[in-house]
Design a protein around this motif. Structure first.
Motif, PDB file in Angstrom:
ATOM      1  N   VAL A  55       0.850  -1.188   0.000  1.00 11.92           N
ATOM      2  CA  VAL A  55       0.000   0.000   0.000  1.00 11.92           C
ATOM      3  C   VAL A  55       0.886   1.238   0.000  1.00 11.92           C
ATOM      4  CG1 VAL A  55      -1.953   1.155   1.111  1.00 11.92           C
ATOM      5  CG2 VAL A  55      -1.620  -1.293   1.453  1.00 11.92           C
ATOM      6  N   ARG A  56       0.513   2.224  -0.817  1.00 13.41           N
ATOM      7  CA  ARG A  56       1.237   3.498  -0.846  1.00 13.41           C
ATOM      8  C   ARG A  56       0.222   4.649  -0.845  1.00 13.41           C
ATOM      9  NH1 ARG A  56       4.485   0.205  -0.093  1.00 13.41           N
ATOM     10  NH2 ARG A  56       6.426  -0.259  -1.181  1.00 13.41           N
ATOM     11  N   TYR A  57       0.617   5.761  -0.214  1.00 16.63           N
ATOM     12  CA  TYR A  57      -0.225   6.957  -0.169  1.00 16.63           C
ATOM     13  C   TYR A  57       0.422   8.084  -0.953  1.00 16.63           C
ATOM     14  CZ  TYR A  57      -2.428  11.178   1.702  1.00 16.63           C
ATOM     15  OH  TYR A  57      -3.056  12.397   1.822  1.00 16.63           O
ATOM     16  N   ASP A  58      -0.370   8.749  -1.777  1.00 19.83           N
ATOM     17  CA  ASP A  58       0.086   9.895  -2.561  1.00 19.83           C
ATOM     18  C   ASP A  58      -0.519  11.158  -1.956  1.00 19.83           C
ATOM     19  OD1 ASP A  58       0.894  11.739  -4.432  1.00 19.83           O
ATOM     20  OD2 ASP A  58      -0.556  11.113  -5.954  1.00 19.83           O
ATOM     21  N   PRO A  59       0.243  11.929  -1.165  1.00 20.22           N
ATOM     22  CA  PRO A  59      -0.314  13.118  -0.513  1.00 20.22           C
ATOM     23  C   PRO A  59      -0.837  14.172  -1.495  1.00 20.22           C
ATOM     24  CG  PRO A  59       1.817  12.528   0.431  1.00 20.22           C
ATOM     25  CD  PRO A  59       1.658  11.717  -0.808  1.00 20.22           C
ATOM     26  N   ALA A  60      -0.212  14.282  -2.667  1.00 19.87           N
ATOM     27  CA  ALA A  60      -0.618  15.320  -3.622  1.00 19.87           C
ATOM     28  C   ALA A  60      -2.045  15.109  -4.115  1.00 19.87           C
ATOM     29  CB  ALA A  60       0.356  15.345  -4.802  1.00 19.87           C
ATOM     30  N   SER A  61      -2.434  13.864  -4.317  1.00 23.86           N
ATOM     31  CA  SER A  61      -3.771  13.580  -4.850  1.00 23.86           C
ATOM     32  C   SER A  61      -4.753  13.109  -3.786  1.00 23.86           C
ATOM     33  CB  SER A  61      -3.674  12.505  -5.937  1.00 23.86           C
ATOM     34  OG  SER A  61      -3.251  11.263  -5.381  1.00 23.86           O
ATOM     35  N   GLY A  62      -4.235  12.770  -2.609  1.00 27.08           N
ATOM     36  CA  GLY A  62      -5.102  12.232  -1.577  1.00 27.08           C
ATOM     37  C   GLY A  62      -5.580  10.827  -1.889  1.00 27.08           C
ATOM     38  N   ARG A  63      -4.802  10.099  -2.684  1.00 21.97           N
ATOM     39  CA  ARG A  63      -5.193   8.763  -3.092  1.00 21.97           C
ATOM     40  C   ARG A  63      -4.274   7.698  -2.501  1.00 21.97           C
ATOM     41  NH1 ARG A  63      -7.208   9.184  -9.457  1.00 21.97           N
ATOM     42  NH2 ARG A  63      -9.247  10.125  -8.933  1.00 21.97           N
ATOM     43  N   VAL A  64      -4.859   6.529  -2.281  1.00 24.48           N
ATOM     44  CA  VAL A  64      -4.132   5.373  -1.773  1.00 24.48           C
ATOM     45  C   VAL A  64      -4.080   4.326  -2.880  1.00 24.48           C
ATOM     46  CG1 VAL A  64      -4.169   3.493  -0.095  1.00 24.48           C
ATOM     47  CG2 VAL A  64      -4.800   5.808   0.624  1.00 24.48           C
ATOM     48  N   TYR A  65      -2.881   3.782  -3.109  1.00 27.04           N
ATOM     49  CA  TYR A  65      -2.685   2.751  -4.144  1.00 27.04           C
ATOM     50  C   TYR A  65      -2.410   1.422  -3.457  1.00 27.04           C
ATOM     51  CZ  TYR A  65      -2.393   6.569  -7.494  1.00 27.04           C
ATOM     52  OH  TYR A  65      -2.689   7.669  -8.271  1.00 27.04           O
ATOM     53  N   HIS A  91       1.298 -10.184 -10.457  1.00 23.00           N
ATOM     54  CA  HIS A  91       1.075  -9.611  -9.131  1.00 23.00           C
ATOM     55  C   HIS A  91       2.134  -8.558  -8.807  1.00 23.00           C
ATOM     56  CE1 HIS A  91      -0.303  -9.380  -4.999  1.00 23.00           C
ATOM     57  NE2 HIS A  91       0.959  -9.502  -4.598  1.00 23.00           N
ATOM     58  N   PRO A  92       1.717  -7.358  -8.368  1.00 23.10           N
ATOM     59  CA  PRO A  92       2.685  -6.315  -8.023  1.00 23.10           C
ATOM     60  C   PRO A  92       3.272  -6.542  -6.640  1.00 23.10           C
ATOM     61  CG  PRO A  92       0.454  -5.491  -7.723  1.00 23.10           C
ATOM     62  CD  PRO A  92       0.324  -6.882  -8.271  1.00 23.10           C
ATOM     63  N   GLU A  93       4.569  -6.426  -6.555  1.00 21.20           N
ATOM     64  CA  GLU A  93       5.237  -6.405  -5.263  1.00 21.20           C
ATOM     65  C   GLU A  93       5.507  -4.934  -4.914  1.00 21.20           C
ATOM     66  OE1 GLU A  93       5.535  -8.742  -3.108  1.00 21.20           O
ATOM     67  OE2 GLU A  93       4.780 -10.376  -4.355  1.00 21.20           O
ATOM     68  N   SER A  94       6.686  -4.602  -4.445  1.00 21.45           N
ATOM     69  CA  SER A  94       6.937  -3.219  -4.048  1.00 21.45           C
ATOM     70  C   SER A  94       6.760  -2.271  -5.230  1.00 21.45           C
ATOM     71  CB  SER A  94       8.347  -3.077  -3.488  1.00 21.45           C
ATOM     72  OG  SER A  94       8.588  -1.748  -3.075  1.00 21.45           O
ATOM     73  N   PHE A  95       6.234  -1.078  -4.948  1.00 18.37           N
ATOM     74  CA  PHE A  95       6.147  -0.043  -5.980  1.00 18.37           C
ATOM     75  C   PHE A  95       6.388   1.321  -5.346  1.00 18.37           C
ATOM     76  CE2 PHE A  95       1.848  -0.952  -4.470  1.00 18.37           C
ATOM     77  CZ  PHE A  95       1.265   0.294  -4.269  1.00 18.37           C
ATOM     78  N   GLN A  96       6.878   2.251  -6.169  1.00 20.08           N
ATOM     79  CA  GLN A  96       7.223   3.585  -5.701  1.00 20.08           C
ATOM     80  C   GLN A  96       6.574   4.640  -6.585  1.00 20.08           C
ATOM     81  OE1 GLN A  96       8.931   4.132  -2.865  1.00 20.08           O
ATOM     82  NE2 GLN A  96       9.089   1.924  -2.564  1.00 20.08           N
ATOM     83  N   LEU A  97       6.091   5.714  -5.946  1.00 16.29           N
ATOM     84  CA  LEU A  97       5.429   6.812  -6.649  1.00 16.29           C
ATOM     85  C   LEU A  97       6.364   8.007  -6.751  1.00 16.29           C
ATOM     86  CD1 LEU A  97       3.095   5.028  -5.344  1.00 16.29           C
ATOM     87  CD2 LEU A  97       1.722   7.110  -5.396  1.00 16.29           C
ATOM     88  N   GLU A  98       6.459   8.577  -7.933  1.00 17.66           N
ATOM     89  CA  GLU A  98       7.164   9.854  -8.075  1.00 17.66           C
ATOM     90  C   GLU A  98       6.386  10.942  -7.340  1.00 17.66           C
ATOM     91  OE1 GLU A  98       9.475  10.040 -12.329  1.00 17.66           O
ATOM     92  OE2 GLU A  98       7.325  10.383 -12.362  1.00 17.66           O
ATOM     93  N   SER A  99       7.099  11.872  -6.717  1.00 17.19           N
ATOM     94  CA  SER A  99       6.433  13.025  -6.101  1.00 17.19           C
ATOM     95  C   SER A  99       6.447  14.237  -7.022  1.00 17.19           C
ATOM     96  CB  SER A  99       7.104  13.374  -4.769  1.00 17.19           C
ATOM     97  OG  SER A  99       8.460  13.727  -4.970  1.00 17.19           O
ATOM     98  N   THR A 100       7.384  14.258  -7.969  1.00 12.92           N
ATOM     99  CA  THR A 100       7.483  15.390  -8.892  1.00 12.92           C
ATOM    100  C   THR A 100       6.961  15.040 -10.284  1.00 12.92           C
ATOM    101  OG1 THR A 100       9.761  14.795  -9.465  1.00 12.92           O
ATOM    102  CG2 THR A 100       9.450  16.358  -7.667  1.00 12.92           C
ATOM    103  N   GLY A 101       6.494  13.823 -10.462  1.00 14.02           N
ATOM    104  CA  GLY A 101       5.954  13.375 -11.743  1.00 14.02           C
ATOM    105  C   GLY A 101       4.739  12.512 -11.505  1.00 14.02           C
TER     106      GLY A 101
END
Length: 340
Positions: A141-151, A177-187
């Motif tokens: 699970v990852r949280y994107d503060p810019a969009s307020g969305r949880v992936y 199946h997805p394992e670890s994933f990372q979200l860009e903060s500037t893209g």
């Protein structure tokens, strides 16, 4: 060895040759560092009666609470970091694997694999306030503060949730199946390990689909991942063989690789010290120094315990938390390391 002699007393290294995919190349392998040389163990927090595998962690910085997905125990353990002890337990969760705390709405999102859903808990009391179903093998699970969305990684897809409403807004299909994933903060990109497809998938979260896939070459079993967004570098740990791969996120090409400990399941980049911490289930943390964007060296290993392969690095605290599962007569615990 003169290039590495400048490391002085910080560690000791051993030159060796590694053969991968028929090619031989020179590497520097670490010899175990003395305790406290790289990471200083400052605290051990017992988790009595927690059995089985421990998965991922997250933190409530304002509330000084650490959340531990004790997947084998079907619980989330809540640790009061001020008191240095467990303060609460969320039970009956059926294999919780991923946790993400959203401070803006003070909610904890818990992804459970066996139940195939995400449960949401709110406030200081962590009262159950809702759940999202139809998420087979819900995992990271990852949280994107810019969009307020949880992936949420599940099945062969990512689920996109609105944190304030807890609504499922979309699904992004993947080839495994997805394992670890990372979200860009500037893209707008998400980098995703898809080990069954032997690839790294790149998703554009504005478009809502996969825009590129990157090949693992001769490597297999890519589970943990970390991102250095400033230098456009993606770190991926594989288990067959045990290695750290470094990719240029602008080109999708691998620029470097080096051996690390076996059975890595969590990976973190320390931007202040330019170091990568690979938490490895063999019972060690491999510490890798970034010399520049394309050059890396393993500068040492810190002993932990067999099976300890997950944790959480909190940059603002300069702290690495490592989850140690119960073994024989020793209880499960969280080890707290300060970065030197």
């Amino acid at each position: 060895m003169s290039e590495y002699s400048r490391l002085g007393a910080q560690t000791r290294v051993l030159a060796c040759f590694l053969v991968v995919g028929g090619s031989m190349f020179f590497q520097v392998m670490p010899v175990f560092a003395e305790p406290g040389e790289l990471l200083q163990l400052t605290q051990t927090i017992a988790l009595p009666d927690v059995r089985g595998r421990i998965d991922h962690l997250d933190i409530d910085l304002d509330g000084s609470r650490l959340f531990v997905a004790a997947s084998g125990n079907n619980s989330v353990e809540v640790i009061d970091l001020r008191a240095g002890r467990r303060s609460a337990r969320l039970e009956h969760l059926r294999e919780p694997q991923g946790v993400a705390y959203v401070p803006e709405v003070r909610r904890l999102f818990v992804a459970s694999g066996e139940s195939g859903r995400v449960d949401v808990f709110a406030g200081n009391a962590l009262a159950a306030v809702g759940h999202i179903d139809a998420l087979e093998d819900a995992d990271n699970v990852r949280y994107d503060p810019a969009s307020g969305r949880v992936y949420v990684g599940y099945g062969s897809a990512l689920a996109v949730l609105e944190a304030p409403t807890m609504q499922l807004v979309s699904r992004i299909k993947l080839s495994g199946h997805p394992e670890s994933f990372q979200l860009e903060s500037t893209g707008s990109r998400i980098f995703i390990n898809v080990p069954k497809a032997e690839q790294i998938a790149v998703v554009d979260r504005k478009l809502g689909n996969v825009v590129s896939t990157w090949d693992l070459g001769e490597m297999r079993a890519n589970f943990p991942m970390a991102l250095d967004e400033a230098k456009h570098r993606l770190f991926v740990a594989t288990r067959r063989p045990a290695a750290l791969l470094i990719y240029d996120t602008e080109t999708g090409k691998r620029v470097s690789s080096l051996p690390i400990g076996d059975d890595a399941d969590d990976l973190f980049f320390d931007g202040e010290r330019k170091q990568v911490y690979a938490i490895c289930g063999e019972g060690a943390i491999t510490v890798v120094q970034q010399k520049d964007a394309d050059h890396y060296v393993a500068i040492g290993q810190v002993s932990t315990a067999p099976g300890a392969r997950t944790g959480l690095f909190v940059a603002t605290q300069r702290t690495l938390y490592v989850a140690v599962p119960a073994r024989q007569s020793a209880p499960a615990e969280i080890r707290v390391y300060k970065v030197k």
